[in-house]
Design a protein around this motif. Structure first.
Motif, short mmCIF file in Angstrom:
data_model
loop_
_atom_site.label_atom_id
_atom_site.label_comp_id
_atom_site.label_asym_id
_atom_site.label_seq_id
_atom_site.Cartn_x
_atom_site.Cartn_y
_atom_site.Cartn_z
N VAL A 56 0.84 -1.20 0.00
CA VAL A 56 0.00 0.00 0.00
C VAL A 56 0.88 1.25 0.00
O VAL A 56 1.71 1.44 0.88
N GLU A 57 0.71 2.09 -1.02
CA GLU A 57 1.45 3.33 -1.09
C GLU A 57 0.70 4.44 -0.35
O GLU A 57 -0.53 4.40 -0.22
N LEU A 58 1.43 5.42 0.13
CA LEU A 58 0.78 6.58 0.74
C LEU A 58 0.03 7.37 -0.33
O LEU A 58 0.45 7.42 -1.49
N THR A 59 -1.03 7.99 0.08
CA THR A 59 -1.76 8.86 -0.84
C THR A 59 -0.97 10.15 -1.06
O THR A 59 -0.01 10.45 -0.33
N THR A 60 -1.40 10.91 -2.05
CA THR A 60 -0.74 12.19 -2.32
C THR A 60 -0.81 13.11 -1.10
O THR A 60 0.16 13.80 -0.76
N VAL A 61 -1.96 13.10 -0.45
CA VAL A 61 -2.13 13.92 0.75
C VAL A 61 -1.15 13.48 1.83
O VAL A 61 -0.49 14.30 2.49
N GLN A 62 -1.03 12.17 2.04
CA GLN A 62 -0.12 11.65 3.06
C GLN A 62 1.34 11.97 2.73
O GLN A 62 2.14 12.27 3.62
#
Length: 347
Positions: free
Chosen positions: A208-214
């Motif tokens: 699972v990759e971090l979201t852009t916001v994260q």
């Protein structure tokens, strides 16, 4: 120092075979080996260093995480999620062909005083070696994790690299050493996990990759990096006490391997930009029985190696002809020939 051009592999292969038959066998692989599936790590490291030099630590963290997530994404295509002939398949087949040649060379080794064992040191975080080895039932890949029954989580135990594997016949108990490759990942791996008890255990690469916001939240990025047990060159601030200790333990293994009598090191896909490994290699070359054979990707790379090792007589640089390059395919073609050319053709 000697420089040879890779224009007649059938004449070069017997020379390398003579080195191999009388030496402790070692390899050093860098990010160039995992092309075209994975981009060269060197460019990423330079960008990270530039952020650090400008005191842009949050940007450095973010760049590092994006690079690691890309490796984890590529790993998701292994072992069966790729399309035949795509970049991931091409890279995996390169590794598989290489390990198959090493398996054969070790099995056919004529010097019974030397182990049927090779050390593969790599700064790569990917798992191409591990997946390729899983397709070779005759080869034992020792990745340094203790797989004893009841040892949940497979704890990292570098002392296992000193083990040798034997099989004996059912009737006469004749012992035969099994070809073994010690895979020593000096910068860690995407499958290594840091535990709260200050141990490293084998796990699965993050999916699972971090979201852009994260990724725009410095604390989220920092927390994500802290889960990974990887060591990014020249970025000491990413290392915990645990990783610092493991890193230097693995460098010590590299030092010990190179200081053995008749140590032989083949270098591929590695530029020696890592100052620690460069310094250790230079010091090891004071051992007059050591030999380092470096495969240069192109003539510019050969000039770079020549500048780094000009003071050492026990270094052989193999470079391509002008306008050509030495990739994994060319390396494999050369190792395929070792031990396969009739003796009458060696002169």
């Amino acid at each position: 120092m000697e420089i040879l051009e890779l224009n007649e592999p059938e004449r070069l292969a017997p020379l390398l075979e003579r080195y191999i038959q009388s030496a402790h066998l070692n390899f050093l692989f860098g990010s160039g080996a995992s092309m075209p599936a994975i981009e060269l790590a060197g460019a990423v490291e330079q960008e990270i260093d530039q952020h650090l030099a400008a005191s842009e630590h949050e940007e450095a963290n973010k760049k590092a995480l994006i690079f690691i997530e890309e490796l984890e994404y590529q790993n998701g295509f292994l072992p069966t999620g790729y399309t035949e002939g795509d970049d991931t398949d091409t890279t995996l087949q390169n590794y598989l062909r290489f390990l198959n040649s090493i398996d054969r060379i070790l099995f056919e080794r004529k010097n019974i005083l030397l182990p049927r064992q090779a050390n593969v040191f790599t700064t790569n975080y990917d798992e191409f070696f591990e997946v390729a080895a899983s397709h070779l039932p005759t080869l034992v890949l020792n990745d340094g994790f203790n797989r004893r029954i009841g040892n949940a989580g497979f704890e990292y135990a570098p002392e296992l690299f000193f083990d040798r594997v034997y099989r004996s016949g059912a009737v006469y108990q004749h012992q035969s050493e099994v070809p073994t490759v010690n895979l020593i990942k000096v910068h860690g791996s995407i499958s290594w996990k840091r535990q709260a008890d200050e141990k490293i255990k084998l796990g699965q690469a993050e999916k699972v990759e971090l979201t852009t916001v994260q990724k725009n939240n410095p604390q989220d990025v920092k927390d994500a990096l802290s889960k990974r047990a990887v060591i990014l060159p020249n970025m000491r601030k990413f290392e915990s006490t645990l990783l610092d200790r493991v890193y230097f333990d693995l460098l010590r293994l590299y030092t010990n391997a190179m200081e053995m009598e008749n140590a032989l090191l083949f270098v591929f896909g590695f530029s020696f930009a890592d100052e620690h490994i460069l310094d250790i290699t230079r010091r090891a070359l004071r051992n007059p029985t050591a030999k380092v054979v470096i495969f240069a990707f192109n003539q510019s790379g050969a000039a770079n190696f020549e500048a780094k090792f000009s003071a050492h007589r026990n270094v052989l640089i193999i470079k391509p002809k002008k306008g050509r390059h030495i990739g994994f395919r060319e390396l494999n073609s050369l190792f395929d020939m070792i031990g396969m050319i009739p003796k009458a053709n060696h002169d």
